[in-house]
Motif scaffolding. Structure first.
Motif, PDB file in Angstrom:
ATOM      1  N   ILE A 280       0.819  -1.209   0.000  1.00  0.00           N
ATOM      2  CA  ILE A 280       0.000   0.000   0.000  1.00  0.00           C
ATOM      3  C   ILE A 280       0.855   1.262   0.000  1.00  0.00           C
ATOM      4  O   ILE A 280       0.534   2.248  -0.678  1.00  0.00           O
ATOM      5  N   ASN A 281       1.976   1.259   0.729  1.00  0.00           N
ATOM      6  CA  ASN A 281       2.842   2.442   0.774  1.00  0.00           C
ATOM      7  C   ASN A 281       3.401   2.778  -0.607  1.00  0.00           C
ATOM      8  O   ASN A 281       3.445   3.949  -1.003  1.00  0.00           O
ATOM      9  N   VAL A 282       3.820   1.751  -1.348  1.00  0.00           N
ATOM     10  CA  VAL A 282       4.345   1.997  -2.693  1.00  0.00           C
ATOM     11  C   VAL A 282       3.205   2.382  -3.642  1.00  0.00           C
ATOM     12  O   VAL A 282       3.336   3.293  -4.458  1.00  0.00           O
ATOM     13  N   ALA A 283       2.067   1.699  -3.522  1.00  0.00           N
ATOM     14  CA  ALA A 283       0.920   1.996  -4.393  1.00  0.00           C
ATOM     15  C   ALA A 283       0.387   3.401  -4.150  1.00  0.00           C
ATOM     16  O   ALA A 283      -0.073   4.061  -5.091  1.00  0.00           O
ATOM     17  N   LYS A 284       0.445   3.869  -2.919  1.00  0.00           N
ATOM     18  CA  LYS A 284      -0.010   5.231  -2.627  1.00  0.00           C
ATOM     19  C   LYS A 284       0.822   6.245  -3.403  1.00  0.00           C
ATOM     20  O   LYS A 284       0.296   7.212  -3.977  1.00  0.00           O
ATOM     21  N   GLU A 285       2.145   6.009  -3.451  1.00  0.00           N
ATOM     22  CA  GLU A 285       3.038   6.934  -4.144  1.00  0.00           C
ATOM     23  C   GLU A 285       2.917   6.808  -5.663  1.00  0.00           C
ATOM     24  O   GLU A 285       2.851   7.815  -6.374  1.00  0.00           O
ATOM     25  N   LYS A 286       2.863   5.572  -6.178  1.00  0.00           N
ATOM     26  CA  LYS A 286       2.916   5.365  -7.624  1.00  0.00           C
ATOM     27  C   LYS A 286       1.545   5.442  -8.291  1.00  0.00           C
ATOM     28  O   LYS A 286       1.442   5.853  -9.449  1.00  0.00           O
ATOM     29  N   LEU A 287       0.495   5.019  -7.584  1.00  0.00           N
ATOM     30  CA  LEU A 287      -0.841   4.984  -8.182  1.00  0.00           C
ATOM     31  C   LEU A 287      -1.767   6.057  -7.635  1.00  0.00           C
ATOM     32  O   LEU A 287      -2.912   6.165  -8.069  1.00  0.00           O
ATOM     33  N   TYR A 288      -1.283   6.842  -6.660  1.00  0.00           N
ATOM     34  CA  TYR A 288      -2.075   7.907  -6.053  1.00  0.00           C
ATOM     35  C   TYR A 288      -3.347   7.359  -5.398  1.00  0.00           C
ATOM     36  O   TYR A 288      -4.451   7.881  -5.600  1.00  0.00           O
ATOM     37  N   LEU A 289      -3.193   6.300  -4.616  1.00  0.00           N
ATOM     38  CA  LEU A 289      -4.333   5.768  -3.870  1.00  0.00           C
ATOM     39  C   LEU A 289      -4.858   6.828  -2.906  1.00  0.00           C
ATOM     40  O   LEU A 289      -4.082   7.515  -2.241  1.00  0.00           O
ATOM     41  N   SER A 290      -6.161   6.951  -2.816  1.00  0.00           N
ATOM     42  CA  SER A 290      -6.743   7.852  -1.828  1.00  0.00           C
ATOM     43  C   SER A 290      -6.754   7.150  -0.467  1.00  0.00           C
ATOM     44  O   SER A 290      -6.587   5.931  -0.371  1.00  0.00           O
ATOM     45  N   ASN A 291      -6.944   7.934   0.604  1.00  0.00           N
ATOM     46  CA  ASN A 291      -7.009   7.342   1.948  1.00  0.00           C
ATOM     47  C   ASN A 291      -8.176   6.357   2.058  1.00  0.00           C
ATOM     48  O   ASN A 291      -8.071   5.320   2.719  1.00  0.00           O
ATOM     49  N   LYS A 292      -9.284   6.676   1.409  1.00  0.00           N
ATOM     50  CA  LYS A 292     -10.438   5.770   1.451  1.00  0.00           C
ATOM     51  C   LYS A 292     -10.127   4.459   0.743  1.00  0.00           C
ATOM     52  O   LYS A 292     -10.539   3.384   1.190  1.00  0.00           O
ATOM     53  N   GLN A 293      -9.384   4.531  -0.361  1.00  0.00           N
ATOM     54  CA  GLN A 293      -9.002   3.307  -1.058  1.00  0.00           C
ATOM     55  C   GLN A 293      -8.038   2.464  -0.219  1.00  0.00           C
ATOM     56  O   GLN A 293      -8.108   1.234  -0.218  1.00  0.00           O
ATOM     57  N   LYS A 294      -7.158   3.128   0.506  1.00  0.00           N
ATOM     58  CA  LYS A 294      -6.253   2.395   1.404  1.00  0.00           C
ATOM     59  C   LYS A 294      -7.050   1.652   2.472  1.00  0.00           C
ATOM     60  O   LYS A 294      -6.761   0.488   2.796  1.00  0.00           O
ATOM     61  N   ILE A 295      -8.056   2.320   3.020  1.00  0.00           N
ATOM     62  CA  ILE A 295      -8.896   1.681   4.043  1.00  0.00           C
ATOM     63  C   ILE A 295      -9.619   0.467   3.453  1.00  0.00           C
ATOM     64  O   ILE A 295      -9.680  -0.603   4.086  1.00  0.00           O
ATOM     65  N   ILE A 296     -10.141   0.617   2.239  1.00  0.00           N
ATOM     66  CA  ILE A 296     -10.857  -0.494   1.594  1.00  0.00           C
ATOM     67  C   ILE A 296      -9.917  -1.681   1.357  1.00  0.00           C
ATOM     68  O   ILE A 296     -10.284  -2.836   1.587  1.00  0.00           O
ATOM     69  N   LEU A 297      -8.684  -1.415   0.916  1.00  0.00           N
ATOM     70  CA  LEU A 297      -7.727  -2.500   0.696  1.00  0.00           C
ATOM     71  C   LEU A 297      -7.379  -3.208   2.003  1.00  0.00           C
ATOM     72  O   LEU A 297      -7.210  -4.430   2.040  1.00  0.00           O
ATOM     73  N   ASN A 298      -7.283  -2.452   3.074  1.00  0.00           N
ATOM     74  CA  ASN A 298      -7.041  -3.059   4.392  1.00  0.00           C
ATOM     75  C   ASN A 298      -8.212  -3.944   4.813  1.00  0.00           C
ATOM     76  O   ASN A 298      -8.016  -5.042   5.346  1.00  0.00           O
ATOM     77  N   LEU A 299      -9.429  -3.475   4.568  1.00  0.00           N
ATOM     78  CA  LEU A 299     -10.617  -4.271   4.904  1.00  0.00           C
ATOM     79  C   LEU A 299     -10.691  -5.530   4.046  1.00  0.00           C
ATOM     80  O   LEU A 299     -11.061  -6.609   4.538  1.00  0.00           O
ATOM     81  N   LEU A 300     -10.336  -5.402   2.777  1.00  0.00           N
ATOM     82  CA  LEU A 300     -10.333  -6.561   1.890  1.00  0.00           C
ATOM     83  C   LEU A 300      -9.316  -7.595   2.365  1.00  0.00           C
ATOM     84  O   LEU A 300      -9.606  -8.806   2.402  1.00  0.00           O
ATOM     85  N   PHE A 301      -8.137  -7.143   2.729  1.00  0.00           N
ATOM     86  CA  PHE A 301      -7.089  -8.042   3.227  1.00  0.00           C
ATOM     87  C   PHE A 301      -7.561  -8.760   4.493  1.00  0.00           C
ATOM     88  O   PHE A 301      -7.389  -9.978   4.642  1.00  0.00           O
TER      89      PHE A 301
END
Length: 329
Positions: A280-301
């Protein structure tokens, strides 16, 4: 017609029974001027003995152990095999797939008269009663720019290594496989090749080899899921360097959905939360993940690693996907 030597390079690890079927399909090729360089990645003694016995039956096969100073993995084996090769053309192949009888002959006949750098053929997938072709018309691109875009596009260009015959002079001493990458190797290698070498190529719809999906007789390695998560950041760093910014920007939402799909498919209880955090840390920088998308990926995991089999979890994952995609709009 001149019969140039084709070097077939195959990494193998603890799949002797399947590998022998692969080698037999190569031995039965209508095109006979080839060498097959097999590089073993540290198979158990019994498997290695089976390979060694087979290789003695045909001098065109040679069996080598990955040098001890080389990092374990298929990419290191491919790089070592490439350094040993003598062919005018290079054919990378996997030890659990199969060549149809005219595979090499058809590829050489396609690449020679047009003086191309590489040719790509379709690959069948085993199913009941034979095999099928899952390719669609969108894979029939014809320039390196459109191919680069298709590799990170909505339907993802399926150029795995088995499909492709390379001119040796295009790649030898010019490009190698990333030995830190255990998954997405084919895609990452071809993206760098297209970006750096800008080759001339042609795609053919004819099926000339067949892919065997993972199953009970062809199981995934124990490290498969960890390898996927460890490879995602490396892959994202690589494509961020290699793919022009306008192509990346156009396909950034596709890559975000690709990331969601990977976590949904490959997150399991063998993984630790820290492995997701790195992704997620790399994807946030390279893909511009929003904070809400980060939360969703954490919930999915969490859903995939802790809630599997619980009633309602499929509906939860569907809800997460819908909202994740909505945030791309």
């Amino acid at each position: 017609m001149n019969k140039p030597l084709v070097s077939i390079i195959i990494p193998t690890f603890n799949k002797a029974k399947l590998a022998i079927e692969t080698f037999k399909s190569i031995a039965n090729q209508s095109y006979t001027n080839w060498e097959c360089i097999i590089v073993d990645d540290g198979s158990v003694a019994g498997d290695y003995k089976v390979l060694h016995t087979f290789v003695k039956s045909d001098k065109r096969f040679s069996l080598h152990k990955r040098p001890i100073n080389k990092k374990k993995g298929a990419n290191a084996c491919r790089n070592y095999g490439l350094s040993l090769s003598k062919g005018h053309y290079i054919q990378f192949f996997d030890s659990d797939d199969v060549m149809l009888e005219n595979c090499l002959e058809g590829r050489v006949e396609a690449i020679e008269p047009l003086n191309l750098d590489l040719v790509i053929f379709s690959m069948g997938i085993y199913c009941k009663g034979g095999f099928k072709n899952d390719d669609t018309s969108d894979v029939m691109v014809n320039t390196w720019e459109t191919a680069l875009s298709a590799f990170v596009g909505k339907k993802r260009l399926p150029w795995n290594l088995q499909r492709t015959l390379y001119r040796a002079s295009l790649i030898k001493e010019r490009i190698i496989f990333d030995e830190n990458l255990n998954r997405f190797q084919d895609v990452e290698f071809n993206i760098r090749l297209l970006s750096q070498l800008k080759p001339k190529f042609k795609i053919f719809s004819q099926i000339d080899c067949v892919y065997r999906r993972a199953n009970s007789s062809n199981p995934r390695t124990k490290s498969f899921y960890k390898d996927v998560f460890q490879s995602i950041p490396i892959f994202l760093e690589s494509i961020h360097t290699e793919i022009p910014s306008d192509i990346l920007e156009h396909n950034r939402d596709n890559l975000k959905i690709w990331l969601f799909n990977l976590i949904g498919l490959y997150a399991n209880k063998s993984l630790q939360k820290g492995e997701l955090n790195t992704v997620i840390n790399v994807a946030k920088e390279k893909l511009y993940l929003s904070n809400k998308q980060k939360i969703i990926l954490n919930l999915l995991f969490f859903s995939k690693t802790k809630l599997k089999g619980i009633k309602g979890v499929v509906r939860l994952n569907s809800y997460l996907r819908k909202n994740y995609i909505k945030l791309n709009a």
